[in-house]
Write a protein that holds these residues in place. Structure first.
Motif, PDB file in Angstrom:
ATOM      1  N   SER B  13       4.089 -29.270  -0.263  1.00 22.70           N
ATOM      2  CA  SER B  13       4.968 -28.099  -0.178  1.00 22.70           C
ATOM      3  C   SER B  13       3.843 -26.727   0.063  1.00 22.70           C
ATOM      4  CB  SER B  13       5.695 -27.973  -1.550  1.00 22.70           C
ATOM      5  OG  SER B  13       5.100 -27.933  -2.352  1.00 22.70           O
ATOM      6  N   GLU B  14       2.795 -27.053  -0.620  1.00 26.72           N
ATOM      7  CA  GLU B  14       1.959 -25.663  -0.598  1.00 26.72           C
ATOM      8  C   GLU B  14       0.344 -26.192  -0.124  1.00 26.72           C
ATOM      9  OE1 GLU B  14       1.709 -23.194  -3.903  1.00 26.72           O
ATOM     10  OE2 GLU B  14       3.800 -23.069  -4.063  1.00 26.72           O
ATOM     11  N   VAL B  15       0.025 -25.627   0.934  1.00 24.58           N
ATOM     12  CA  VAL B  15      -1.374 -25.821   1.365  1.00 24.58           C
ATOM     13  C   VAL B  15      -2.341 -24.587   1.223  1.00 24.58           C
ATOM     14  CG1 VAL B  15      -2.679 -26.308   3.597  1.00 24.58           C
ATOM     15  CG2 VAL B  15      -0.282 -27.266   3.261  1.00 24.58           C
ATOM     16  N   ALA B  16      -3.184 -25.068   0.747  1.00 27.69           N
ATOM     17  CA  ALA B  16      -4.439 -23.767   0.428  1.00 27.69           C
ATOM     18  C   ALA B  16      -4.927 -23.364   1.770  1.00 27.69           C
ATOM     19  CB  ALA B  16      -5.406 -24.304  -0.188  1.00 27.69           C
ATOM     20  N   ASP B  17      -4.466 -21.989   2.086  1.00 24.05           N
ATOM     21  CA  ASP B  17      -4.803 -21.261   3.333  1.00 24.05           C
ATOM     22  C   ASP B  17      -6.352 -20.980   3.210  1.00 24.05           C
ATOM     23  OD1 ASP B  17      -4.721 -19.110   1.882  1.00 24.05           O
ATOM     24  OD2 ASP B  17      -2.667 -18.507   2.737  1.00 24.05           O
ATOM     25  N   GLN B  18      -6.800 -20.678   4.433  1.00 21.60           N
ATOM     26  CA  GLN B  18      -8.245 -20.189   4.375  1.00 21.60           C
ATOM     27  C   GLN B  18      -8.384 -18.847   4.370  1.00 21.60           C
ATOM     28  OE1 GLN B  18     -10.569 -22.720   4.043  1.00 21.60           O
ATOM     29  NE2 GLN B  18      -8.793 -23.955   3.580  1.00 21.60           N
ATOM     30  N   VAL B  19      -7.215 -17.924   3.964  1.00 24.18           N
ATOM     31  CA  VAL B  19      -7.494 -16.610   4.387  1.00 24.18           C
ATOM     32  C   VAL B  19      -8.129 -15.757   3.211  1.00 24.18           C
ATOM     33  CG1 VAL B  19      -6.118 -14.223   4.073  1.00 24.18           C
ATOM     34  CG2 VAL B  19      -5.462 -16.655   5.261  1.00 24.18           C
ATOM     35  N   ASP B  20      -9.149 -14.843   3.725  1.00 23.73           N
ATOM     36  CA  ASP B  20     -10.058 -14.207   2.914  1.00 23.73           C
ATOM     37  C   ASP B  20      -9.178 -13.023   2.249  1.00 23.73           C
ATOM     38  OD1 ASP B  20     -11.772 -12.572   1.584  1.00 23.73           O
ATOM     39  OD2 ASP B  20     -13.110 -12.216   3.272  1.00 23.73           O
ATOM     40  N   GLU B  21      -9.110 -12.989   0.821  1.00 24.15           N
ATOM     41  CA  GLU B  21      -8.087 -11.978   0.287  1.00 24.15           C
ATOM     42  C   GLU B  21      -8.767 -10.719   0.528  1.00 24.15           C
ATOM     43  OE1 GLU B  21      -5.323 -12.541  -1.350  1.00 24.15           O
ATOM     44  OE2 GLU B  21      -5.526 -14.671  -0.880  1.00 24.15           O
ATOM     45  N   ARG B  22     -10.168 -10.440   0.607  1.00 24.51           N
ATOM     46  CA  ARG B  22     -10.251  -9.107   0.718  1.00 24.51           C
ATOM     47  C   ARG B  22     -10.025  -8.601   2.157  1.00 24.51           C
ATOM     48  NH1 ARG B  22     -16.533  -7.952  -0.664  1.00 24.51           N
ATOM     49  NH2 ARG B  22     -16.698  -9.925   0.331  1.00 24.51           N
ATOM     50  N   ALA B  23      -9.905  -9.522   3.305  1.00 26.01           N
ATOM     51  CA  ALA B  23      -9.671  -9.174   4.558  1.00 26.01           C
ATOM     52  C   ALA B  23      -8.199  -8.921   4.684  1.00 26.01           C
ATOM     53  CB  ALA B  23     -10.205 -10.432   5.634  1.00 26.01           C
ATOM     54  N   LEU B  24      -7.534  -9.792   3.985  1.00 25.86           N
ATOM     55  CA  LEU B  24      -6.058  -9.498   3.892  1.00 25.86           C
ATOM     56  C   LEU B  24      -5.460  -8.223   3.419  1.00 25.86           C
ATOM     57  CD1 LEU B  24      -3.101 -10.556   4.362  1.00 25.86           C
ATOM     58  CD2 LEU B  24      -3.394 -11.666   2.173  1.00 25.86           C
ATOM     59  N   ALA B  25      -6.311  -7.868   2.117  1.00 28.00           N
ATOM     60  CA  ALA B  25      -5.930  -6.492   1.820  1.00 28.00           C
ATOM     61  C   ALA B  25      -6.188  -5.454   2.572  1.00 28.00           C
ATOM     62  CB  ALA B  25      -6.629  -6.395   0.335  1.00 28.00           C
ATOM     63  N   GLU B  26      -7.366  -5.651   3.570  1.00 27.53           N
ATOM     64  CA  GLU B  26      -7.747  -4.487   4.521  1.00 27.53           C
ATOM     65  C   GLU B  26      -6.897  -4.279   5.507  1.00 27.53           C
ATOM     66  OE1 GLU B  26     -10.061  -2.549   4.352  1.00 27.53           O
ATOM     67  OE2 GLU B  26     -10.146  -1.468   6.449  1.00 27.53           O
ATOM     68  N   ALA B  27      -6.405  -5.587   5.992  1.00 30.03           N
ATOM     69  CA  ALA B  27      -5.352  -5.636   6.922  1.00 30.03           C
ATOM     70  C   ALA B  27      -3.953  -4.978   6.666  1.00 30.03           C
ATOM     71  CB  ALA B  27      -5.071  -6.922   7.530  1.00 30.03           C
ATOM     72  N   MET B  28      -3.631  -5.405   5.322  1.00 25.65           N
ATOM     73  CA  MET B  28      -2.497  -4.660   4.731  1.00 25.65           C
ATOM     74  C   MET B  28      -2.513  -3.212   4.646  1.00 25.65           C
ATOM     75  SD  MET B  28      -0.036  -6.970   4.634  1.00 25.65           S
ATOM     76  CE  MET B  28       0.962  -6.140   3.942  1.00 25.65           C
ATOM     77  N   ARG B  29      -3.779  -2.685   4.482  1.00 24.49           N
ATOM     78  CA  ARG B  29      -4.014  -1.214   4.443  1.00 24.49           C
ATOM     79  C   ARG B  29      -4.021  -0.413   5.699  1.00 24.49           C
ATOM     80  NH1 ARG B  29      -7.668   2.521   4.270  1.00 24.49           N
ATOM     81  NH2 ARG B  29      -9.175   1.258   5.234  1.00 24.49           N
ATOM     82  N   VAL B  30      -4.193  -1.121   6.545  1.00 24.40           N
ATOM     83  CA  VAL B  30      -4.225  -0.529   7.844  1.00 24.40           C
ATOM     84  C   VAL B  30      -2.912  -0.708   8.570  1.00 24.40           C
ATOM     85  CG1 VAL B  30      -5.316  -0.381  10.245  1.00 24.40           C
ATOM     86  CG2 VAL B  30      -6.636  -0.504   7.981  1.00 24.40           C
ATOM     87  N   VAL B  31      -2.412  -1.823   8.696  1.00 20.30           N
ATOM     88  CA  VAL B  31      -1.180  -2.250   9.589  1.00 20.30           C
ATOM     89  C   VAL B  31      -0.029  -1.346   9.420  1.00 20.30           C
ATOM     90  CG1 VAL B  31       0.480  -4.033   9.988  1.00 20.30           C
ATOM     91  CG2 VAL B  31      -2.067  -4.533   9.805  1.00 20.30           C
ATOM     92  N   PRO B  32       0.427  -1.109   7.922  1.00 20.52           N
ATOM     93  CA  PRO B  32       1.548  -0.225   7.889  1.00 20.52           C
ATOM     94  C   PRO B  32       1.363   1.143   8.482  1.00 20.52           C
ATOM     95  CG  PRO B  32       1.003  -1.269   5.888  1.00 20.52           C
ATOM     96  CD  PRO B  32      -0.158  -1.780   6.818  1.00 20.52           C
ATOM     97  N   LEU B  33       0.004   1.750   8.513  1.00 24.44           N
ATOM     98  CA  LEU B  33      -0.185   2.860   9.065  1.00 24.44           C
ATOM     99  C   LEU B  33       0.074   2.870  10.586  1.00 24.44           C
ATOM    100  CD1 LEU B  33      -1.340   5.804   8.805  1.00 24.44           C
ATOM    101  CD2 LEU B  33      -3.632   4.821   9.206  1.00 24.44           C
ATOM    102  N   GLY B  34      -0.592   1.913  11.339  1.00 22.56           N
ATOM    103  CA  GLY B  34      -0.346   1.622  12.719  1.00 22.56           C
ATOM    104  C   GLY B  34       1.120   1.496  13.042  1.00 22.56           C
ATOM    105  N   ALA B  35       1.741   0.990  12.360  1.00 22.67           N
ATOM    106  CA  ALA B  35       3.398   0.819  12.498  1.00 22.67           C
ATOM    107  C   ALA B  35       4.114   2.283  12.558  1.00 22.67           C
ATOM    108  CB  ALA B  35       3.970  -0.045  11.561  1.00 22.67           C
ATOM    109  N   GLY B  36       3.632   3.047  11.348  1.00 22.70           N
ATOM    110  CA  GLY B  36       4.106   4.273  11.213  1.00 22.70           C
ATOM    111  C   GLY B  36       3.772   5.037  12.585  1.00 22.70           C
TER     112      GLY B  36
END
Lengths: 178, 65
Positions: B13-36
């Motif tokens: 049911s759950e597979v460990a992904d290979q996402v770098d948490e720091r890269a994810l946090a960085e993307a989440m910081r920038v993407v909403p700004l771009g959408a706005g």
């Protein structure tokens, strides 16, 4: 933390949209009050079955009339598939009242290059107050599908300069022959 | 020949992904700004178009009522 930022962004967006809506409505109200630009609204009933027999929409009363006070009134009938009269003369730079009625189905009309645009509904008089700024012939087509001949239903509004807009003794003005 | 894949129901049911948490946090910081910015640009173009038509086409056509 993320949720607070999302909420802040949403509130900021809502504020911006609110400002835009308020600005748009203010502009519309301002031009309505200062520029006399409003949606035509007139609730005046008449019997579509008898309008051609007597009263202001009888054939002899159609066309452009200049009243004793100098007011200009146009009366026309929209019927399948023509406007009567086929050419309407109006003066440039003077207030004009347009009055339309129909004995059959729903029609609509607009006068190109102006803001005149109204429906003509059986049982009601469609009335529009306006002023024409440029002389020339303007097309006035029916813009509400009214039947197979709809595309052939149009009329001409001839905007005349003051020296050519001369009412006869009966106060009536016809289109100039060109 | 392609070997048979195990049915999805058998997958964990759950597979460990290979996402770098720091890269994810960085993307989440920038993407909403771009959408706005994108949404703001779209609304701004719409409002500018409305204003141009209102001021340059509708108002010069004169009084009506």
């Amino acid at each position: 933390m993320h949720e607070r930022r999302i909420l802040g962004t949403e509130l900021l967006w809502a504020f911006g949209v609110g400002v835009l809506i308020a600005a748009t409505l203010s502009m519309i109200v301002f031009t309505a009050l200062t520029g006399d630009i409003n949606p035509p609204s007139n609730v005046e009933r008449l019997d579509p079955k008898t309008l051609h027999l007597s009263g202001e929409f009888a054939e002899q009363n159609l066309g452009t009339t200049v009243g004793a006070d100098g007011s200009v009134t146009v009366r026309a009938i929209a019927t399948q598939f023509m406007f009567v009269p086929h050419c309407i003369a109006v003066p440039r730079g003077r207030p004009v009242t347009l009055r339309f009625a129909t004995p059959d189905v729903i029609h609509g009309l607009l006068i190109t290059g102006t803001n005149v645009n109204t429906m003509v509904v059986p049982g009601f008089v469609a009335q529009v107050h306006t002023e024409f700024y440029r002389t020339g012939d303007l097309l006035m087509p029916c813009h509400e599908y009214c039947g197979l001949g709809h595309s052939e239903m149009w009329s001409t509004v001839q905007v005349l300069p003051d020296d050519q807009f001369k009412p006869g003794q009966d106060g009536r003005v016809s289109c100039a022959q060109r | 020949m392609v070997p048979d894949q195990p049915p999805a129901a058998d997958a964990p049911s759950e597979v460990a992904d290979q996402v770098d948490e720091r890269a994810l946090a960085e993307a989440m910081r920038v993407v909403p700004l771009g959408a706005g910015v994108l949404a703001g640009l779209a609304v701004a173009l719409l409002v500018i178009g409305y204003l141009l038509i209102y001021l340059l086409v509708f108002l010069p056509r004169g009084t009506v009522g």
